[in-house]
Design a protein around this motif. Structure first.
Motif, PDB file in Angstrom:
ATOM      1  N   LYS A   1     -17.777  13.502  55.516  1.00 32.39           N
ATOM      2  CA  LYS A   1     -18.241  12.765  56.686  1.00 32.39           C
ATOM      3  C   LYS A   1     -19.661  12.270  56.427  1.00 32.39           C
ATOM      4  N   PRO A   2     -20.078  11.221  57.135  1.00 32.07           N
ATOM      5  CA  PRO A   2     -21.466  10.746  56.957  1.00 32.07           C
ATOM      6  C   PRO A   2     -22.496  11.851  57.180  1.00 32.07           C
ATOM      7  N   GLU A   3     -22.210  12.774  58.072  1.00 36.16           N
ATOM      8  CA  GLU A   3     -23.158  13.862  58.329  1.00 36.16           C
ATOM      9  C   GLU A   3     -23.228  14.883  57.193  1.00 36.16           C
ATOM     10  N   ASP A   4     -22.386  14.755  56.188  1.00 37.26           N
ATOM     11  CA  ASP A   4     -22.480  15.594  54.996  1.00 37.26           C
ATOM     12  C   ASP A   4     -23.505  15.048  54.006  1.00 37.26           C
ATOM     13  N   THR A   5     -24.042  13.872  54.286  1.00 37.39           N
ATOM     14  CA  THR A   5     -25.056  13.286  53.415  1.00 37.39           C
ATOM     15  C   THR A   5     -26.267  14.204  53.326  1.00 37.39           C
ATOM     16  N   ALA A   6     -26.627  14.588  52.109  1.00 34.17           N
ATOM     17  CA  ALA A   6     -27.722  15.539  51.905  1.00 34.17           C
ATOM     18  C   ALA A   6     -27.955  15.736  50.407  1.00 34.17           C
ATOM     19  N   MET A   7     -29.060  16.396  50.103  1.00 33.99           N
ATOM     20  CA  MET A   7     -29.277  16.928  48.764  1.00 33.99           C
ATOM     21  C   MET A   7     -28.645  18.317  48.744  1.00 33.99           C
ATOM     22  N   TYR A   8     -27.806  18.564  47.761  1.00 33.81           N
ATOM     23  CA  TYR A   8     -27.100  19.832  47.668  1.00 33.81           C
ATOM     24  C   TYR A   8     -27.695  20.682  46.544  1.00 33.81           C
ATOM     25  N   TYR A   9     -27.902  21.964  46.856  1.00 33.69           N
ATOM     26  CA  TYR A   9     -28.503  22.903  45.917  1.00 33.69           C
ATOM     27  C   TYR A   9     -27.598  24.117  45.734  1.00 33.69           C
ATOM     28  N   CYS A  10     -27.509  24.608  44.513  1.00 34.35           N
ATOM     29  CA  CYS A  10     -26.863  25.895  44.298  1.00 34.35           C
ATOM     30  C   CYS A  10     -27.950  26.966  44.180  1.00 34.35           C
ATOM     31  N   ALA A  11     -27.582  28.181  44.505  1.00 34.59           N
ATOM     32  CA  ALA A  11     -28.533  29.281  44.481  1.00 34.59           C
ATOM     33  C   ALA A  11     -27.830  30.561  44.065  1.00 34.59           C
ATOM     34  N   LEU A  12     -28.605  31.468  43.480  1.00 31.40           N
ATOM     35  CA  LEU A  12     -28.065  32.734  42.964  1.00 31.40           C
ATOM     36  C   LEU A  12     -28.991  33.879  43.356  1.00 31.40           C
ATOM     37  N   SER A  13     -28.387  34.961  43.808  1.00 32.99           N
ATOM     38  CA  SER A  13     -29.175  36.109  44.243  1.00 32.99           C
ATOM     39  C   SER A  13     -28.691  37.387  43.572  1.00 32.99           C
ATOM     40  N   THR A  14     -29.634  38.290  43.329  1.00 32.14           N
ATOM     41  CA  THR A  14     -29.291  39.617  42.816  1.00 32.14           C
ATOM     42  C   THR A  14     -29.191  40.640  43.939  1.00 32.14           C
TER      43      THR A  14
ATOM     44  N   GLY B   1     -25.563  40.966  36.736  1.00 33.84           N
ATOM     45  CA  GLY B   1     -26.070  41.663  37.915  1.00 33.84           C
ATOM     46  C   GLY B   1     -26.330  40.765  39.097  1.00 33.84           C
ATOM     47  N   SER B   2     -26.221  39.472  38.896  1.00 30.42           N
ATOM     48  CA  SER B   2     -26.401  38.524  39.998  1.00 30.42           C
ATOM     49  C   SER B   2     -25.032  38.167  40.530  1.00 30.42           C
ATOM     50  N   SER B   3     -24.741  38.611  41.730  1.00 29.41           N
ATOM     51  CA  SER B   3     -23.370  38.514  42.231  1.00 29.41           C
ATOM     52  C   SER B   3     -23.213  37.640  43.461  1.00 29.41           C
ATOM     53  N   TYR B   4     -24.311  37.085  43.931  1.00 30.80           N
ATOM     54  CA  TYR B   4     -24.259  36.362  45.205  1.00 30.80           C
ATOM     55  C   TYR B   4     -24.657  34.912  44.974  1.00 30.80           C
ATOM     56  N   TRP B   5     -23.668  34.052  45.104  1.00 29.92           N
ATOM     57  CA  TRP B   5     -23.848  32.624  44.897  1.00 29.92           C
ATOM     58  C   TRP B   5     -23.771  31.899  46.236  1.00 29.92           C
ATOM     59  N   ALA B   6     -24.416  30.745  46.288  1.00 29.60           N
ATOM     60  CA  ALA B   6     -24.341  29.943  47.512  1.00 29.60           C
ATOM     61  C   ALA B   6     -24.644  28.485  47.210  1.00 29.60           C
ATOM     62  N   TRP B   7     -24.162  27.646  48.082  1.00 27.80           N
ATOM     63  CA  TRP B   7     -24.540  26.234  48.127  1.00 27.80           C
ATOM     64  C   TRP B   7     -25.294  25.999  49.431  1.00 27.80           C
ATOM     65  N   PHE B   8     -26.402  25.293  49.309  1.00 27.27           N
ATOM     66  CA  PHE B   8     -27.177  24.862  50.465  1.00 27.27           C
ATOM     67  C   PHE B   8     -27.265  23.333  50.420  1.00 27.27           C
ATOM     68  N   ARG B   9     -27.629  22.761  51.553  1.00 26.36           N
ATOM     69  CA  ARG B   9     -27.881  21.321  51.580  1.00 26.36           C
ATOM     70  C   ARG B   9     -29.050  21.023  52.504  1.00 26.36           C
ATOM     71  N   GLN B  10     -29.714  19.909  52.217  1.00 26.91           N
ATOM     72  CA  GLN B  10     -30.820  19.473  53.051  1.00 26.91           C
ATOM     73  C   GLN B  10     -30.624  18.004  53.393  1.00 26.91           C
ATOM     74  N   PRO B  11     -30.185  17.731  54.622  1.00 27.11           N
ATOM     75  CA  PRO B  11     -30.035  16.340  55.046  1.00 27.11           C
ATOM     76  C   PRO B  11     -31.405  15.691  55.189  1.00 27.11           C
ATOM     77  N   PRO B  12     -31.479  14.372  55.154  1.00 26.05           N
ATOM     78  CA  PRO B  12     -32.763  13.689  55.295  1.00 26.05           C
ATOM     79  C   PRO B  12     -33.454  14.072  56.593  1.00 26.05           C
ATOM     80  N   GLY B  13     -34.692  14.513  56.501  1.00 25.45           N
ATOM     81  CA  GLY B  13     -35.480  14.827  57.682  1.00 25.45           C
ATOM     82  C   GLY B  13     -35.110  16.127  58.372  1.00 25.45           C
ATOM     83  N   LYS B  14     -34.244  16.915  57.749  1.00 24.90           N
ATOM     84  CA  LYS B  14     -33.816  18.163  58.379  1.00 24.90           C
ATOM     85  C   LYS B  14     -34.077  19.354  57.454  1.00 24.90           C
TER      86      LYS B  14
END
Length: 124
Positions: free
Chosen positions: A87-100, A30-43
């Motif tokens: 690219k250097p600007e892709d530097t970040a912590m990357y997270y996956c997420a799931l939504s219902t 029933g969880s059909s919505y996936w995503a990747w997020f990222r958080q660059p340093p200080g942002k």
């Protein structure tokens, strides 16, 4: 209880590639919505890829479009993020997420489950 575990992060030089994985366990029915997020340093955290498994639609922001590809393996219940031309600007912590729930694609509040994150560092 759903658990998401990311892997595949690391350090690469600009122009390189990485594939991030997000293994899901538990009842994701029933969880059909996936995503990747990222958080660059200080942002703030931002969305970089989304996948609607019902509509089979994908969405990317301009910053990564053409370089990143999101996919999901149903048999393994694993989400992937193929990242090319890093690219250097892709530097970040990357997270996956799931939504219902459907809704605004990169509205973080609608995502029920989150992974712990995997670090990506791109050097110039």
């Amino acid at each position: 209880q759903v658990q998401l575990v990311e892997s595949g992060g690391g350090s690469v030089q600009a122009g390189g590639s990485l594939i991030l994985s997000c293994a899901a366990s538990g009842n994701t029915y029933g969880s059909s919505y996936w995503a990747w997020f990222r958080q660059p340093p200080g942002k703030e955290r931002e969305g970089v890829a989304s996948l609607n498994t019902i509509a089979k639609s994908r969405l990317y922001p301009t910053s990564v479009k053409g370089r990143f590809t999101i996919s999901h393996d149903n048999a393994k219940n694993t989400l992937y993020l193929q990242m090319n031309g890093l690219k250097p600007e892709d530097t970040a912590m990357y997270y996956c997420a799931l939504s219902t729930k459907s809704g605004t694609v990169f509205d973080q509040n609608r995502y029920d489950y989150w992974g712990q994150g995997t670090q990506v560092t791109v050097s110039s």
